[in-house]
Design a protein around this motif. Structure first.
Motif, PDB file in Angstrom:
ATOM      1  N   GLY A  29       1.035  -1.099  -0.060  1.00 37.53           N
ATOM      2  CA  GLY A  29       0.085   0.083   0.037  1.00 37.53           C
ATOM      3  C   GLY A  29       0.900   1.018  -0.045  1.00 37.53           C
ATOM      4  O   GLY A  29       0.684   2.162  -0.735  1.00 37.53           O
ATOM      5  N   ALA A  30       1.986   1.221   0.687  1.00 32.33           N
ATOM      6  CA  ALA A  30       2.886   2.447   0.904  1.00 32.33           C
ATOM      7  C   ALA A  30       3.614   2.641  -0.399  1.00 32.33           C
ATOM      8  O   ALA A  30       3.672   3.665  -0.857  1.00 32.33           O
ATOM      9  N   ALA A  31       3.968   1.621  -1.191  1.00 34.06           N
ATOM     10  CA  ALA A  31       4.828   1.631  -2.262  1.00 34.06           C
ATOM     11  C   ALA A  31       3.799   2.086  -3.391  1.00 34.06           C
ATOM     12  O   ALA A  31       4.317   2.963  -4.246  1.00 34.06           O
ATOM     13  N   ALA A  32       2.533   1.538  -3.290  1.00 34.22           N
ATOM     14  CA  ALA A  32       1.810   1.884  -4.601  1.00 34.22           C
ATOM     15  C   ALA A  32       1.396   3.509  -4.420  1.00 34.22           C
ATOM     16  O   ALA A  32       1.531   4.335  -5.433  1.00 34.22           O
ATOM     17  N   ASN A  33       1.136   4.051  -3.247  1.00 39.30           N
ATOM     18  CA  ASN A  33       0.798   5.457  -3.077  1.00 39.30           C
ATOM     19  C   ASN A  33       1.982   6.290  -3.183  1.00 39.30           C
ATOM     20  O   ASN A  33       1.821   7.661  -3.495  1.00 39.30           O
ATOM     21  N   LEU A  34       3.064   5.826  -2.855  1.00 33.43           N
ATOM     22  CA  LEU A  34       4.269   6.650  -3.115  1.00 33.43           C
ATOM     23  C   LEU A  34       4.489   7.023  -4.397  1.00 33.43           C
ATOM     24  O   LEU A  34       5.207   7.938  -4.617  1.00 33.43           O
ATOM     25  N   THR A  35       4.386   6.261  -5.445  1.00 32.58           N
ATOM     26  CA  THR A  35       4.406   6.545  -6.735  1.00 32.58           C
ATOM     27  C   THR A  35       3.612   7.570  -7.295  1.00 32.58           C
ATOM     28  O   THR A  35       4.039   8.348  -8.111  1.00 32.58           O
ATOM     29  N   ASP A  36       2.506   7.840  -6.412  1.00 34.50           N
ATOM     30  CA  ASP A  36       1.572   8.883  -6.708  1.00 34.50           C
ATOM     31  C   ASP A  36       2.380  10.354  -6.777  1.00 34.50           C
ATOM     32  O   ASP A  36       2.480  11.035  -7.383  1.00 34.50           O
ATOM     33  N   ILE A  37       3.240  10.219  -5.765  1.00 37.03           N
ATOM     34  CA  ILE A  37       3.977  11.397  -5.293  1.00 37.03           C
ATOM     35  C   ILE A  37       5.180  11.404  -6.274  1.00 37.03           C
ATOM     36  O   ILE A  37       5.717  12.536  -6.710  1.00 37.03           O
ATOM     37  N   THR A  97      -2.905  10.306  -9.108  1.00 36.96           N
ATOM     38  CA  THR A  97      -1.486  10.292  -9.969  1.00 36.96           C
ATOM     39  C   THR A  97      -1.049  11.927 -10.118  1.00 36.96           C
ATOM     40  O   THR A  97      -0.403  12.676  -9.856  1.00 36.96           O
ATOM     41  N   PHE A  98      -2.438  12.973 -10.419  1.00 31.99           N
ATOM     42  CA  PHE A  98      -2.143  14.068 -11.121  1.00 31.99           C
ATOM     43  C   PHE A  98      -2.846  15.078  -9.817  1.00 31.99           C
ATOM     44  O   PHE A  98      -3.064  16.367  -9.998  1.00 31.99           O
ATOM     45  N   THR A  99      -3.233  14.687  -8.682  1.00 35.58           N
ATOM     46  CA  THR A  99      -3.727  15.603  -7.624  1.00 35.58           C
ATOM     47  C   THR A  99      -2.653  16.601  -7.189  1.00 35.58           C
ATOM     48  O   THR A  99      -3.126  17.812  -7.069  1.00 35.58           O
ATOM     49  N   ILE A 100      -1.422  16.163  -6.718  1.00 37.05           N
ATOM     50  CA  ILE A 100      -0.500  17.116  -6.353  1.00 37.05           C
ATOM     51  C   ILE A 100      -0.176  18.079  -7.391  1.00 37.05           C
ATOM     52  O   ILE A 100       0.228  19.088  -7.227  1.00 37.05           O
ATOM     53  N   ILE A 101      -0.168  17.504  -8.812  1.00 36.69           N
ATOM     54  CA  ILE A 101       0.220  18.324  -9.854  1.00 36.69           C
ATOM     55  C   ILE A 101      -0.978  19.488 -10.196  1.00 36.69           C
ATOM     56  O   ILE A 101      -0.684  20.639 -10.543  1.00 36.69           O
ATOM     57  N   LEU A 136      -3.238  15.152  -1.667  1.00 40.22           N
ATOM     58  CA  LEU A 136      -3.467  13.949  -1.793  1.00 40.22           C
ATOM     59  C   LEU A 136      -3.753  12.765  -0.530  1.00 40.22           C
ATOM     60  O   LEU A 136      -4.618  11.801  -0.527  1.00 40.22           O
ATOM     61  N   GLN A 137      -3.163  13.414   0.464  1.00 34.06           N
ATOM     62  CA  GLN A 137      -3.402  12.608   1.871  1.00 34.06           C
ATOM     63  C   GLN A 137      -4.864  12.691   2.206  1.00 34.06           C
ATOM     64  O   GLN A 137      -5.613  11.751   2.639  1.00 34.06           O
ATOM     65  N   ALA A 138      -5.361  13.951   1.976  1.00 29.63           N
ATOM     66  CA  ALA A 138      -6.821  14.082   2.154  1.00 29.63           C
ATOM     67  C   ALA A 138      -7.600  13.299   1.531  1.00 29.63           C
ATOM     68  O   ALA A 138      -8.737  12.869   1.729  1.00 29.63           O
ATOM     69  N   SER A 139      -7.310  13.080   0.051  1.00 33.63           N
ATOM     70  CA  SER A 139      -8.037  12.383  -0.957  1.00 33.63           C
ATOM     71  C   SER A 139      -8.057  11.016  -0.456  1.00 33.63           C
ATOM     72  O   SER A 139      -9.163  10.103  -0.365  1.00 33.63           O
ATOM     73  N   LEU A 140      -7.018  10.154   0.122  1.00 38.70           N
ATOM     74  CA  LEU A 140      -6.843   8.846   0.645  1.00 38.70           C
ATOM     75  C   LEU A 140      -7.861   8.661   2.067  1.00 38.70           C
ATOM     76  O   LEU A 140      -8.510   7.624   2.142  1.00 38.70           O
ATOM     77  N   ILE A 141      -7.606   9.713   2.649  1.00 43.90           N
ATOM     78  CA  ILE A 141      -8.510   9.506   3.923  1.00 43.90           C
ATOM     79  C   ILE A 141      -9.978   9.572   3.584  1.00 43.90           C
ATOM     80  O   ILE A 141     -10.725   8.930   4.216  1.00 43.90           O
ATOM     81  N   LEU A 142     -10.241  10.487   2.760  1.00 45.47           N
ATOM     82  CA  LEU A 142     -11.606  10.701   2.335  1.00 45.47           C
ATOM     83  C   LEU A 142     -12.180   9.285   1.751  1.00 45.47           C
ATOM     84  O   LEU A 142     -13.346   8.851   1.751  1.00 45.47           O
ATOM     85  N   VAL A 177     -11.239  17.691  -7.071  1.00 45.99           N
ATOM     86  CA  VAL A 177     -10.087  16.747  -7.292  1.00 45.99           C
ATOM     87  C   VAL A 177     -10.267  15.703  -5.957  1.00 45.99           C
ATOM     88  O   VAL A 177     -10.473  14.552  -6.254  1.00 45.99           O
ATOM     89  N   VAL A 178     -10.149  16.310  -4.894  1.00 40.44           N
ATOM     90  CA  VAL A 178     -10.269  15.478  -3.647  1.00 40.44           C
ATOM     91  C   VAL A 178     -11.427  14.664  -3.587  1.00 40.44           C
ATOM     92  O   VAL A 178     -11.373  13.620  -3.414  1.00 40.44           O
ATOM     93  N   ALA A 179     -12.570  15.627  -3.829  1.00 39.03           N
ATOM     94  CA  ALA A 179     -13.612  14.873  -3.473  1.00 39.03           C
ATOM     95  C   ALA A 179     -14.252  13.671  -4.390  1.00 39.03           C
ATOM     96  O   ALA A 179     -14.806  12.702  -4.095  1.00 39.03           O
ATOM     97  N   ILE A 180     -13.414  13.707  -5.696  1.00 40.34           N
ATOM     98  CA  ILE A 180     -13.598  12.646  -6.530  1.00 40.34           C
ATOM     99  C   ILE A 180     -13.226  11.086  -5.881  1.00 40.34           C
ATOM    100  O   ILE A 180     -14.009  10.266  -6.206  1.00 40.34           O
ATOM    101  N   SER A 181     -12.504  11.119  -4.877  1.00 43.42           N
ATOM    102  CA  SER A 181     -12.140   9.933  -4.140  1.00 43.42           C
ATOM    103  C   SER A 181     -13.124   9.446  -3.353  1.00 43.42           C
ATOM    104  O   SER A 181     -13.332   8.302  -3.106  1.00 43.42           O
ATOM    105  N   ALA A 182     -14.225  10.109  -2.919  1.00 48.82           N
ATOM    106  CA  ALA A 182     -15.469   9.926  -2.429  1.00 48.82           C
ATOM    107  C   ALA A 182     -16.167   8.855  -3.376  1.00 48.82           C
ATOM    108  O   ALA A 182     -16.846   7.838  -3.184  1.00 48.82           O
TER     109      ALA A 182
END
Lengths: 417, 337
Positions: A14-22, A249-253, A270-276, A323-328
């Motif tokens: 899980g850590a590795a997968a989402n670190l790639t987003d960064i 992938t593109f939230t931070i960008i 991006l952190q907020a997206s994952l928590i949401l 963009v963050v809300a899309i995660s919901a």
């Protein structure tokens, strides 16, 4: 103890997968690349997951789950270690290779670890063990983003300062920035090596072969392909995974390019997206007990499309929040499509599940499309038409299910989801 | 950040401006154990350019274990506040001073007094008159900034088949930064003084309202204006308002400017109302300035000469042969909100 170690495995991927987003944004900054070029990070990562899905099953069938877990751990650790020569050579392609190897190992690990967890204890508590272990995957995902947000993004050399650097100074800044990428991956590799040693030298009673990994017959494949609910379900899953990967992938960008959020603060969105995403999953479980799954899927997919449109049209904080809300909207899609597409397939379901998992290819391909759109149109915001279109496909699938078979859209699917 | 103090205007200083003291990371850092202290004197803090400069200076001072004392005037012409701040900083024994002069000549005696006490003085953004009054100048290459937008405007005119009817919205007579930008624009476009393609010229003082008024007057005299050079973005935003009020289709006009602030990048460069701007970096002036003073105080070389703090052409409509960065780069590196 072995169970605790496997739980760490779930957290590690899980850590590795989402670190790639960064990493997509980080590499874009370090190597001064286009969005398309930087999105190759996701192609390498998810491409490896796709490519190794079948070999992983074969390893498990031929050598057993323990061998599969050890192979996965070893390969993933090797991928982490490959970041060392990559950061010394300063070659982007070398990083892609390291990521590919890392993800290949994690793909094998993921394929092996689930049945390994089931097999390593009493059958009566198998489901409990698996649920507990899988609960650590999103925890790892959040840790991955946190690592990037705290250790990498704030310490990157600013682009403005690069404007006045000499070629020698630029190279030195690249070395310095790439050195930031190294510790999180070396940390993950170290954990994986430790787990490898503890599992390798511990006697464990687990089955060598498992009937569930038998390969599909031609008849099953034909039956599955002839089933529109399943066939369209695979397509919907492809675009769901694509949308999820594109958005994250593109939230931070988006935060940096459109709103002007500083690198040190952009990771928090991006952190907020994952928590949401995590919180919404629990909300969706509740709503699935009230609403028909296909109907909820339609509503949330439509909500996701609307959020994408806001992101395209509102070039400010509102767009970023959209963009963050899309995660919901994304939170219920994978398990819901999975359950709906496999509903009523009988014995073909276990083969059909493999097809749905391989839809992860969408995560490898569509970020490149989004990056290409952003580059071609010269607009980061317009790139969000890509996940918007992906979510529209998911909405169309939900509509198809609702219109063609009421039982498939019915509440009885809640248990399957 | 060990201590942060904001001093209200004293009686003497209150007459001439606002002095704000900010102390950052007040820990011992010099070779001799004494804390290194860097003074920063900006022009005023209504403009986000100077706020960004101070914020970056604070961050870098913290990284370098230095104290930052900052002061600012109340406006771009508040010289007395700057002179007073120079005297106070000299008396307090700072190791170095970064100053953006509100008047290139009037601050020189106070700077000379500081240098006589062994204090390193670096002018940022704006040179002193004479330039030798300070140890070094860290600033945008204003001529290059003008040249970049001039080359872009010329290339756009050629690509789009536009007959150049050029309007110049300048700063004010005798201000060197404005003159250099203008010279650069003319050179970049390939224009000589008195070229018949230059149809009109006004002074805007870098002010939005004066930019709007100047553009309106020029349009009345020359409704066929197709190329607009503006000395900075406030003037450019005023010019955009006048052009739109005059019913001009913005796609028929190439309007270029200099600055790179967030407001103009997001609200005018991104939608294409300002076709291109030369982005300058107060971040680099502050970062390099604080580092140079801290290094010199720790026994390194005293900074000398001119450091170009960088300039990039930002546009959403790139043209072949003119190097530029996209609007996203401009947003990421702009100053202000």
């Amino acid at each position: 103890m072995p169970f605790v170690l496997l739980v760490l495995c779930f957290a590690a991927w899980g850590a590795a997968a989402n670190l790639t987003d960064i990493l997509v944004g980080v590499f874009r900054s370090i190597f001064d690349m286009s969005n398309f070029q930087s999105s190759l990070v996701q192609f390498a990562y998810y491409g490896a997951y796709f490519a190794l899905a079948i070999p992983a099953a074969l390893i498990n069938r031929r050598f057993g789950y323990k061998a599969g877990v050890l192979t996965g751990l070893g390969l993933a650790a090797a991928g982490g270690v490959l970041f060392i020569p990559a950061s010394q050579l300063l070659v982007y392609e070398f990083f892609l290779l390291a990521l590919f190897v890392l993800a290949a190992g994690l793909s094998i690990l993921e394929t092996s670890a689930n049945p390994f967890v089931i097999a390593m204890g009493p059958e009566s508590s198998a489901t409990q063990r698996l649920n507990l272990a899988q609960a650590f995957n999103p925890v790892g995902a959040n840790i991955g983003v946190l690592l990037g947000a705290v250790l990498i993004l704030p310490a990157l050399t600013s682009e403005a300062s690069k404007v006045i650097m000499s070629p020698q100074e630029l190279r030195a800044s690249q070395e310095q920035d790439l050195a930031l990428v190294l510790p999180p991956y070396l940390g993950i590799a170290a954990v994986l090596v430790l787990i490898w040693l503890l599992i390798a030298f511990r006697r464990m009673s687990v089955p060598v072969e498992q009937a569930a990994v038998a390969m599909p017959t031609g008849g099953a494949a034909r039956r599955l392909w002839g089933n529109r609910h399943y066939r369209y379900g695979v397509i919907a899953q492809f675009f769901n995974v694509a949308a999820q990967t594109c958005v994250w992938t593109f939230t931070i960008i988006y935060a940096q390019d459109v709103v002007g959020v500083s690198p040190e603060n952009s990771g928090w969105y991006l952190q907020a997206s994952l928590i949401l995403f995590l919180v919404s999953r629990f909300v969706m479980v509740y709503l699935l007990g009230i609403l028909r799954p296909a109907l909820l899927l339609l509503v949330m997919a439509a909500f996701g499309v609307a959020c994408c449109l806001v992101a395209v049209l509102s070039l400010n904080l509102l767009g970023l929040l959209a963009v963050v809300a899309i995660s919901a909207s994304l939170s219920l899609m994978f398990p819901t499509i999975y359950g709906v597409a496999l509903h009523g397939l009988g014995d073909d379901a276990k083969f059909g599940a493999a097809g749905l998992v391989m839809a992860i290819l969408g995560g490898a391909l569509l970020p490149m499309v989004q990056g290409g759109v952003m580059d071609a149109l010269g607009s980061t915001a317009l790139g969000y038409v890509v996940p918007g279109a992906c979510l529209a496909v998911v909405a169309a699938y939900a509509l198809f299910i609702l219109r063609t078979d009421r039982s498939l859209g019915g509440r009885d699917l809640a248990s399957a989801v | 950040m060990a201590d942060r103090r904001h001093r209200r205007p004293t009686r003497a200083i209150g007459l001439v401006g606002v002095l704000v003291l900010v102390v950052v990371a007040g820990c011992s850092g010099g070779d001799d154990g004494d804390p290194i202290t860097v003074g920063l004197i900006t022009k005023q803090e209504d403009n986000p350019f100077w706020v960004t400069m101070r914020e970056i200076a604070e961050d870098v001072a913290g990284e370098r274990d230095a104290e930052l004392i900052s002061a600012t005037g109340e406006s771009d012409v508040d010289v007395e506040a700057q002179v007073e701040a120079l005297r106070e900083m000299t008396a307090s024994g700072v190791d170095g001073i970064l100053i953006a002069p509100n008047d290139s000549s009037a601050v020189v005696p106070a700077i000379e007094a500081a240098r006589e006490e062994g204090i390193v003085v670096i002018a940022v953004d704006t040179p002193t008159e004479p330039e030798s009054a300070v140890d070094a100048l860290y600033a945008t290459d204003n001529r290059l900034a003008g040249e970049l937008v001039g080359r872009y405007a010329q290339a756009r005119a050629e690509r789009d088949g536009i007959d150049p009817r050029v309007a110049l919205l300048d700063l004010a007579p005798g201000i060197r930064s404005g003159e250099l930008r203008r010279e650069g624009f003319l050179a970049g476009f390939g224009l000589e003084e008195g070229d018949p393609r230059i149809v009109g010229e006004v002074y805007t003082e870098g002010d939005r309202a004066k930019g709007e008024e100047g553009m309106r007057q020029l349009l009345e005299e020359h409704p066929d204006i197709s190329i607009v050079y503006t000395v900075n973005e406030p003037a450019a935003l005023g010019a955009v308002e006048a052009l739109q009020a005059g019913g001009r289709d913005m796609s028929d006009v190439v309007l270029v400017s200099v600055d790179g602030g967030c407001e103009a990048i997001k609200s005018a460069v991104r939608p294409g109302d300002i076709d291109a701007t030369a982005q300058q970096y107060p971040q680099n002036m502050a970062r390099e300035g604080v580092r140079a003073i801290a290094d010199a105080a720790r026994g390194g070389e005293t900074p000398t000469g001119f450091l170009n703090t960088g300039v990039s052409l930002i546009t959403g409509d790139a043209v072949d042969g003119v190097e530029s960065r996209d609007v996203a780069f401009g947003v990421r590196n702009c100053w202000g909100d």
